[in-house]
Design a protein around this motif. Structure first.
Motif, PDB file in Angstrom:
ATOM      1  N   THR A  29     -33.230  12.897  -6.116  1.00  0.00           N
ATOM      2  CA  THR A  29     -34.365  12.661  -7.021  1.00  0.00           C
ATOM      3  C   THR A  29     -35.241  13.894  -7.128  1.00  0.00           C
ATOM      4  OG1 THR A  29     -34.347  10.315  -6.421  1.00  0.00           O
ATOM      5  CG2 THR A  29     -36.357  11.186  -7.456  1.00  0.00           C
ATOM      6  N   ALA A  33     -35.751  16.215 -10.523  1.00  0.00           N
ATOM      7  CA  ALA A  33     -37.108  16.458 -11.018  1.00  0.00           C
ATOM      8  C   ALA A  33     -37.388  17.942 -11.130  1.00  0.00           C
ATOM      9  CB  ALA A  33     -38.124  15.777 -10.093  1.00  0.00           C
ATOM     10  N   ALA A  37     -38.112  19.993 -14.611  1.00  0.00           N
ATOM     11  CA  ALA A  37     -39.338  20.781 -14.722  1.00  0.00           C
ATOM     12  C   ALA A  37     -39.014  22.233 -15.054  1.00  0.00           C
ATOM     13  CB  ALA A  37     -40.137  20.688 -13.412  1.00  0.00           C
TER      14      ALA A  37
END
Length: 317
Positions: A29, A33, A37
């Motif tokens: 996770t 992420a 980003a």
């Protein structure tokens, strides 16, 4: 793995237990992420740098865009070159077809220049520079126009050749007897019975009794009878008012109403009727008027064009 979380005063604490599976899921996770980003930041930086003209970013963006455009142009150029080569081959084949059509048009008696709209143009598609899409489109349109013109020409030639073939099949150009020679021609002569000048309305072929008599062309038997002057006689109607007559036969092999083919045996040479010896009297009548059979037989040996020219006016179309 155990984690103990306490507050700043140490009054409260909480224990967290993480298994291996939970650690892997948590790592994945976090990685996803971070990747999202980073991608968003990369996209934002490049777009902003490209719009505002940042020195390094702007140069990098222009280099990337230039490379993509060059690849696209190279792809388009390769396809245009391949199309140009194919068009050149098509145009060369069209020129070969054009040359063949002109040779065949001579046989059909058609002048190809009369069917062309505009001056003749041609030549292989050879260029010293790359052709644009507009030039290729113009060449395609020209080839389409030329193909339609050649199609019209070949259609007319097909019709003309078919017409000549029908005329050849209709006209009595087949010699009605193989084993025999012409002993008396068409025209005025001394009648062997009266000794006076009289019109001989056909050609006499001298031959032995029993020699096969052949149909000079295909048609329908309209007369099969014994005539006082012609003896055993057969008449074949070939259409358009064209009739052939075979007289003095010893035997008749067809009857009225029969369909006969060119070269088919219809009778045998004999000495019946007003005759001085075994022979075939052969006549050609157009609209009931006797014609010289020699013109038809000679034209049949020379080819369809000579045959068409040798036909009487009512049969030329």
């Amino acid at each position: 793995m155990h984690f103990i979380i306490t507050d700043g005063w140490g009054t409260k604490s909480r224990a967290v237990h993480l298994s291996g599976t939970r650690l892997v899921l948590a790592g994945l996770t976090v990685s996803v992420a971070l990747m999202l980003a980073a991608a968003g930041l990369y996209h934002w930086v490049f777009l902003k740098g490209a719009r505002e003209g940042w020195p390094v970013v702007g140069t990098l963006v222009r280099w990337i865009v230039k490379d993509e455009v060059a690849q696209r142009d190279r792809f388009v150029r390769e396809n245009l070159d391949a199309m140009a080569r194919q068009l050149g081959e098509m145009q060369a084949k069209l020129m070969q077809l054009d040359a063949l059509g002109e040779r065949v048009s001579g046989l059909a008696g058609v002048n190809p220049a009369e069917l062309r709209s505009g001056p003749g143009r041609g030549g292989a598609l050879v260029s010293g520079r790359p052709l644009s899409a507009q030039e290729l489109q113009a060449t395609l349109s020209e080839l389409d126009r030329l193909a339609e013109s050649r199609t019209d020409l070949l259609t007319v030639m097909e019709s003309r050749l078919l017409d000549q073939r029908i005329k050849k099949m209709m006209a009595p150009s087949q010699r009605p007897i193989h084993d025999g020679h012409a002993s008396s021609a068409f025209g005025w002569r001394i009648d062997p019975f009266t000794g006076r000048s009289a019109l001989h309305t056909g050609i006499d072929f001298q031959a032995d009794t029993g020699t096969p008599i052949l149909a000079a062309s295909g048609g329908v038997v309209v007369t099969q009878e014994h005539h006082p002057a012609y003896g055993n006689m057969v008449e074949v109607d070939h259409g358009n008012g064209l009739v052939t007559r075979y007289a003095h036969a010893s035997k008749l092999d067809v009857k009225k109403g029969d369909l006969v083919k060119r070269g088919q045996k219809i009778a045998e040479v004999g000495n019946t009727g007003r005759s001085t010896g075994p022979h075939l009297h052969f006549e050609v009548l157009v609209q009931g008027v006797p014609q010289d059979p020699k013109k038809f037989l000679a034209a049949g040996r020379q080819g369809p064009q000579a045959l068409a020219q040798g036909l009487p006016a009512p049969l030329r179309r």
